[in-house]
Design a protein around this motif. Structure first.
Motif, PDB file in Angstrom:
ATOM      1  N   SER A 289      -8.654  -0.650  20.111  1.00 57.81           N
ATOM      2  CA  SER A 289      -9.820  -0.852  19.248  1.00 57.81           C
ATOM      3  C   SER A 289     -10.135  -2.333  19.066  1.00 57.81           C
ATOM      4  CB  SER A 289      -9.591  -0.172  17.892  1.00 57.81           C
ATOM      5  OG  SER A 289      -8.435  -0.649  17.254  1.00 57.81           O
ATOM      6  N   THR A 290      -9.121  -3.166  18.949  1.00 58.50           N
ATOM      7  CA  THR A 290      -9.389  -4.587  18.710  1.00 58.50           C
ATOM      8  C   THR A 290     -10.046  -5.246  19.920  1.00 58.50           C
ATOM      9  OG1 THR A 290      -7.460  -4.666  17.258  1.00 58.50           O
ATOM     10  CG2 THR A 290      -8.395  -6.774  17.935  1.00 58.50           C
TER      11      THR A 290
ATOM     12  N   ASP B 122     -16.431   2.401  24.681  1.00 58.71           N
ATOM     13  CA  ASP B 122     -15.181   3.056  24.291  1.00 58.71           C
ATOM     14  C   ASP B 122     -14.034   2.376  25.032  1.00 58.71           C
ATOM     15  OD1 ASP B 122     -14.355   4.406  26.796  1.00 58.71           O
ATOM     16  OD2 ASP B 122     -16.071   5.706  26.462  1.00 58.71           O
ATOM     17  N   ALA B 123     -12.822   2.633  24.590  1.00 61.60           N
ATOM     18  CA  ALA B 123     -11.663   1.988  25.204  1.00 61.60           C
ATOM     19  C   ALA B 123     -10.522   2.976  25.339  1.00 61.60           C
ATOM     20  CB  ALA B 123     -11.207   0.807  24.353  1.00 61.60           C
ATOM     21  N   ARG B 124      -9.747   2.765  26.369  1.00 60.37           N
ATOM     22  CA  ARG B 124      -8.501   3.543  26.513  1.00 60.37           C
ATOM     23  C   ARG B 124      -7.412   2.587  27.003  1.00 60.37           C
ATOM     24  NH1 ARG B 124     -10.948   7.652  30.403  1.00 60.37           N
ATOM     25  NH2 ARG B 124     -12.775   6.675  29.467  1.00 60.37           N
TER      26      ARG B 124
ATOM     27  N   PHE C 225     -12.827  -5.875  14.592  1.00 56.30           N
ATOM     28  CA  PHE C 225     -12.210  -4.909  13.691  1.00 56.30           C
ATOM     29  C   PHE C 225     -11.209  -4.080  14.491  1.00 56.30           C
ATOM     30  CE2 PHE C 225     -16.294  -6.042  12.010  1.00 56.30           C
ATOM     31  CZ  PHE C 225     -16.122  -6.095  10.637  1.00 56.30           C
TER      32      PHE C 225
ATOM     33  N   ALA D 254      -3.525   2.293  19.439  1.00 59.64           N
ATOM     34  CA  ALA D 254      -4.841   2.317  18.802  1.00 59.64           C
ATOM     35  C   ALA D 254      -5.306   0.910  18.458  1.00 59.64           C
ATOM     36  CB  ALA D 254      -4.802   3.190  17.547  1.00 59.64           C
ATOM     37  N   LYS D 255      -4.366   0.096  18.014  1.00 57.60           N
ATOM     38  CA  LYS D 255      -4.730  -1.267  17.595  1.00 57.60           C
ATOM     39  C   LYS D 255      -5.155  -2.109  18.800  1.00 57.60           C
ATOM     40  CE  LYS D 255      -3.823  -4.401  13.989  1.00 57.60           C
ATOM     41  NZ  LYS D 255      -3.333  -4.469  12.617  1.00 57.60           N
TER      42      LYS D 255
ATOM     43  N   CYS E 231     -11.723  -3.777  22.239  1.00 60.14           N
ATOM     44  CA  CYS E 231     -13.045  -3.168  22.393  1.00 60.14           C
ATOM     45  C   CYS E 231     -14.027  -3.772  21.389  1.00 60.14           C
ATOM     46  CB  CYS E 231     -12.917  -1.667  22.176  1.00 60.14           C
ATOM     47  SG  CYS E 231     -14.414  -0.742  22.472  1.00 60.14           S
ATOM     48  N   SER E 232     -13.578  -3.945  20.172  1.00 66.93           N
ATOM     49  CA  SER E 232     -14.433  -4.501  19.124  1.00 66.93           C
ATOM     50  C   SER E 232     -14.820  -5.945  19.450  1.00 66.93           C
ATOM     51  CB  SER E 232     -13.680  -4.432  17.790  1.00 66.93           C
ATOM     52  OG  SER E 232     -14.414  -5.025  16.754  1.00 66.93           O
ATOM     53  N   LEU E 233     -13.836  -6.720  19.899  1.00 69.50           N
ATOM     54  CA  LEU E 233     -14.119  -8.128  20.192  1.00 69.50           C
ATOM     55  C   LEU E 233     -15.082  -8.253  21.366  1.00 69.50           C
ATOM     56  CD1 LEU E 233     -13.602 -11.059  19.511  1.00 69.50           C
ATOM     57  CD2 LEU E 233     -11.622 -11.026  21.036  1.00 69.50           C
TER      58      LEU E 233
ATOM     59  N   PHE F 291       0.266  -6.755  18.891  1.00 75.62           N
ATOM     60  CA  PHE F 291       0.156  -5.663  17.908  1.00 75.62           C
ATOM     61  C   PHE F 291       1.324  -4.678  18.027  1.00 75.62           C
ATOM     62  CE2 PHE F 291      -4.540  -6.482  18.831  1.00 75.62           C
ATOM     63  CZ  PHE F 291      -4.640  -7.431  17.830  1.00 75.62           C
TER      64      PHE F 291
ATOM     65  N   GLU G 128      -0.219   8.696   8.947  1.00 80.96           N
ATOM     66  CA  GLU G 128      -0.555   7.804  10.066  1.00 80.96           C
ATOM     67  C   GLU G 128       0.533   7.865  11.134  1.00 80.96           C
ATOM     68  OE1 GLU G 128      -1.606   3.834   8.947  1.00 80.96           O
ATOM     69  OE2 GLU G 128      -2.863   4.476   7.275  1.00 80.96           O
ATOM     70  N   GLN G 129       0.112   7.982  12.375  1.00 80.31           N
ATOM     71  CA  GLN G 129       1.073   7.989  13.477  1.00 80.31           C
ATOM     72  C   GLN G 129       0.846   6.715  14.284  1.00 80.31           C
ATOM     73  OE1 GLN G 129       2.856  11.089  14.242  1.00 80.31           O
ATOM     74  NE2 GLN G 129       1.399  12.743  13.942  1.00 80.31           N
TER      75      GLN G 129
ATOM     76  N   SER H 159     -12.193   4.025  19.219  1.00 83.28           N
ATOM     77  CA  SER H 159     -12.800   2.843  19.828  1.00 83.28           C
ATOM     78  C   SER H 159     -14.318   2.872  19.750  1.00 83.28           C
ATOM     79  CB  SER H 159     -12.337   2.692  21.284  1.00 83.28           C
ATOM     80  OG  SER H 159     -12.660   3.839  22.037  1.00 83.28           O
TER      81      SER H 159
ATOM     82  N   THR I 107       3.104   3.878  19.981  1.00 79.59           N
ATOM     83  CA  THR I 107       3.263   2.630  20.728  1.00 79.59           C
ATOM     84  C   THR I 107       3.374   2.949  22.213  1.00 79.59           C
ATOM     85  OG1 THR I 107       5.655   2.722  20.498  1.00 79.59           O
ATOM     86  CG2 THR I 107       4.453   1.479  18.826  1.00 79.59           C
ATOM     87  N   VAL I 108       2.948   1.998  23.037  1.00 86.33           N
ATOM     88  CA  VAL I 108       2.994   2.234  24.480  1.00 86.33           C
ATOM     89  C   VAL I 108       4.349   1.810  25.029  1.00 86.33           C
ATOM     90  CG1 VAL I 108       0.527   2.170  24.892  1.00 86.33           C
ATOM     91  CG2 VAL I 108       1.820   0.038  24.843  1.00 86.33           C
TER      92      VAL I 108
END
Lengths: 262, 262, 262, 262
Positions: free
Chosen positions: B98-99, B128-130, A127, B94-95, B101-103, B89, B13-14, A98, B17-18
Motif C-alpha cells: 500500500s505504501t 492496485d498493488a500486489r 498513506f 500490506a504495508k 502504491c500510494s507514493l 516495514f 489485525e493479521q 491498495s 509478513t513475506v
C-alpha cells in the motif's frame, strides 16, 4: 501465448482473500506525517483545512465504491467499512487495500490546492493501508469506538500540549510540555486548559473532539425531469454526508441501520 | 489507557509478513485505465507523455526507498524489486504494497501537469498493488522476461490495431480490426504494418518496444566542496537512470550485479 | 544460547492464526481410504465397526479438548467445532489442525483391535485436516447441514450401488452399476432399492442415513462421596454422547444451545 | 447437486499454498511429552527404545512419500525435507502438515509394541506439525544445524541433570540439579560429568549426541530375476538408511547431493 516460457512465474502470486460474511475495515494512515505536517507548517493542534481535505478524499472513495457504507477519520487516518456481503475485487486483500489507498491518495493530492489554498505541496504524501475482518456488529462498533475514543484522548492531549508550547507569555519547550502532561488524567488536562488558558474543552469544535463520520443519507435533490429535460423535479438520493458526532453510543447505529445490513 | 475497553479489536489485525531471504516484486497496475485513457484522449497506441510520467513516478519511489534496486514499467503497470535482505516495514505485506502504491500514485498526480501539459486531470486515477516473492535469481529474471515479452507482444498488437483503426483512407472499426488480427502471429503483424502502412516495427522507439528500465548507476556529479562550500568537486553517486533496453538476455544483469546482491 | 548462529532460521516460520470470535471447524478426512477399505475388506456400503471406531476416536478428541463443543462424522470424515472464544494453541491454525488430526489418528489406531476384532491392521492409516472459520451461527449450522445432506446423498447412492454389485442372482459390474445410477434422482434410487431388493431406505439404520453426532449432555453419574469415599452420591456431569439424528433442522440446536455459546 | 443450498459454506475454506521453488521443512513435535514420558516411565536422559521407534515412524513416512529427501530427529521431534519442486498435495500447507503428522503418529502407535516391548501404551500420543519454507540451500542447511546443535546442547544438559538426580549415593532433587546447572557452560558440564560420575561425554552414543539422520542411499539388494522368478540377481535401490552423524559440516551434504537437488 508467446510468453509461455516465462509465464510460470505467475504461480508465485498468492491471492489471499478475506473471510466471507465479515465486515471489512480498511484503515489508511498517513506515512511520516510528523514530517509532513512540519514541512507544510500545519496549524497545531488541529489544521482544519487538512481535516476537511482528508474528509473530501474519503468522500470521493465512498462515492466511487458503493459497498463502502461508513467512513471515519481523525488526525491523519481514515477507516472505511465494506459491507459484509461485498464481493469487491473478489475480496482479495491486497487489491482492496491498495486500490482504496491509491484512490484516497490521488483525491487528496488533486484537491490539495482547493483546501490548502496557497500552501504549496512540497513533495508527494503517502498513506499505508491494512484490511481487518470483523465477524460481528459488536466487534465492528467497538472498532469505531476504539478509534473515536483515541481521537478524544489524543485531541485533549494535543490541545493541552500546544497550549503550553504556544503560550504567548511563557512558552514551554516541547520537552517541558511533554513532561508536564505525562501521567496527568483527563480531569487534570481539562483543568489546566481552563485555569491557565480559559479554554473550555467541551466547547471546542466537534470536528476536533469527535472526528469526521461519513455515511449515506437519503437526501432530496432537485433534478430536471428526464421526460422533458426542463421541468424541475425532486428525487431522493443516498448522498454521502459528513458529520462530527458520537458513534460510540447506540444512537448513531440505530438511526442508520443500513450501515450494518447485508 | 482510557481506550482499553475497546482495544481488544486490534487482535483482529493479521500482520502477514513475506518470506525472508526472497526477492520481493511489487507490481502496480492502473485501475480502469481503459476508461482513464479514453477520458483523457491519450495518443494511441502509445502516449509518450504518460509513459514518461509513469517513469517519473517510479523514479520518485526508487529515490525514496533505497532498497528498491530495479523498476520496470510498460503500459499502465510498473514493477519494483526490493532486495532479498530488505527489512522495509518489517516485511509486512500490506504495508509494503500500500505504501509504495500510494507514493507512486501521489507522484503521478503531482507531476501530471508537468508531463501532460494542458490535459486537465478529469478525476483522480488509482492503481492496485500486489507483492510477490521470488526465491531465486532465475525466478526473478524470468519475472522480468515475462513482463518485457508481454510488452513486446502487446505493443506489436496495439501498433497494428491502431494502424487499422486510424487508417486515414480506409479506417477499420475496432471490432473489425480485432477480428482481422485474431490468431495472426508476429510475422503476419509485422508484414501488415510494413506492407499497408510502411511501418518497420523494428525501427519504432525502444520506449514502446522494450518499456522502461530504472536502476541505479554510479554517476559523476558536480558538487560544491563541503569544506569551503565554494570549490566545485566531483563525486560519484548512485543515481537512478531510465533506459529502454533488453532485460531478457543476461547482459543487463551482468552489467549490474548489485541488483541481485544481498 | 550456543545455537544463536543458526537460530535466525526460526524467522522463516509463519504462525498463521485464525480470526478471533469465529467458530472454528476442523475437518478430518481419511487419506486414500478407497484403498484402505479395500485392503481391509470393509463391509459395503457401510462398515458399522469402522463407523463406531471413528466415533470412538472423535469422542477421545472431545474428551481431551473441552473447547470442542460438537463433532459430526460420516463415512471417513469427522468435523469438530471449537467454540468462538477458544484460545486453544493461541488459535494457531497449523497447530490446531495437526494436533487434533494426530490425536484422532492415534486414538483410531489404538482402538482398532477393539472395534475391528480379528481384522489385522495392514498398514498405518492417515487423515488430513483443515481449519475453516465461520463468522455466524447460520454459517456454522449450514456447514453441518452441508455435511449431513452429503451423508444422505452418498449413502443412498452407495446403498443402491452395492445392492446392484452384490446382487446374488444377477450381480452388476461396478461400471454397470455406476452407469445405471448416473443421473437418477433420489426417488428413482429409492424405487430401485424397494422394487428389486425389497429395501425400504427409510428403515435403514439412522447411523447410516444421518451419520454420528457427538455433543455434551448433562448426565447423572454415580460417584463415591468425596467426604467419606464410600457413600454413593449422584452428580451431574457433561458427558459426551453419540447420537444419530437430524442436525439440519432447528430442533437439535435449540435443545443444545451451549454448542453455539461463547 | 441436491446439496447446493448449503454448499456455499465451502467458500469459507482458504487453501493456503506454500511458495513454489522453496525447500519445505515439516517439523513434528511431541505434544505434552513431558507427561507422556513420565507416564510411561521412560529411561532418562534418553530412552533408546523410543528414539528407535521415532526413527521407525519417520522411515515409514519417507518410504510413503518419495519427495521427502531427508529427515532428522532428536528427542520428541522430527523434521522432514520436501524437495524444492514437490507438488505434493498441490503444495497446500494444511494438507501437507496434517497428512505427514497423521501418518507419523499412526506408524508410531502401530509399532509401539515392537519397540517398547512390555510397556503398555496408556493413552494415544499426539504430535503437532508446522511447515516452513526455506528459499536457499544455505538456509536449509542452517535449519538442520540449528536442530542438531539444539540436540547437543540439550543432551549435554540432560545427561548432567539426570546424573545428579539419579546419583545413587547422594541424589539431587530436580530443583537442586536445575539450580546447579543454571548458567554453567559446556566445559563445566563436561567436567562435572567426568569428575563426579566418570562419564566421558564424547564417548556417549552418537544416537544421543547427534540424533538420527534418515536419507536415501543406493543399496545393492538381492532380488529374484523378473525373467524366470528364480535366479537371484542384484539390483541397486535407493533405500532409506538411518545414521547418527554430523550434518552441520559440509561433508554430509557433499556426499549426498541429491538431497538438495530439484
Amino acid at each position: 501465448m508467446a510468453c509461455s516460457k516465462f509465464e510460470y512465474v505467475k504461480q508465485f502470486e498468492q491471492h489471499t482473500t478475506v473471510l466471507p460474511n465479515t465486515f471489512l475495515v480498511v484503515r489508511l494512515d498517513g506515512h511520516s506525517f510528523h514530517r509532513f505536517t512540519a514541512t507544510h507548517k500545519f496549524v497545531k493542534p488541529n489544521d482544519e483545512r487538512c481535516l476537511h481535505l482528508m474528509s473530501h478524499a474519503a468522500k470521493h472513495v465512498m462515492e466511487t465504491y458503493p459497498d463502502v457504507t461508513l467512513a471515519y477519520g481523525q488526525s491523519d487516518e481514515f477507516s472505511f467499512v465494506l459491507r459484509r456481503r461485498t464481493t469487491l475485487f473478489k475480496r482479495r486483500e491486497a487489491k482492496i487495500a491498495s486500490t482504496l489507498c491509491s484512490l484516497f491518495t490521488a483525491a487528496f493530492v488533486c484537491a490539495w490546492g482547493t483546501f490548502m489554498k496557497d500552501v504549496l505541496l512540497a513533495y508527494p504524501p503517502s498513506f499505508d493501508a491494512r484490511v481487518v475482518c470483523y465477524p460481528t456488529e459488536r466487534n465492528l462498533k467497538d472498532y469505531f469506538s476504539w478509534r473515536q475514543a483515541d481521537c478524544h484522548v489524543n485531541n485533549l492531549y494535543n490541545t493541552a500540549f500546544w497550549a503550553l508550547v504556544q503560550d504567548k507569555t511563557n512558552p514551554s519547550t516541547e520537552r517541558a510540555a511533554q513532561a508536564l502532561l505525562k501521567d496527568t488524567d483527563s480531569a487534570a488536562k481539562n483543568e489546566l486548559l481552563f485555569s491557565r488558558y480559559g479554554i473550555n474543552y467541551n466547547q471546542l469544535p466537534e470536528l476536533f473532539k469527535k472526528g469526521s463520520v461519513l455515511f449515506r443519507k437519503p437526501t432530496i435533490v432537485q433534478q430536471l425531469s428526464s421526460r422533458d429535460g426542463t421541468t424541475p423535479v425532486e428525487r431522493s438520493r443516498n448522498l454521502v454526508v459528513i458529520e462530527h458526532r458520537d458513534i460510540i453510543g447506540e444512537q448513531f447505529w440505530e438511526e442508520n441501520p443500513y450501515i450494518l445490513q447485508d
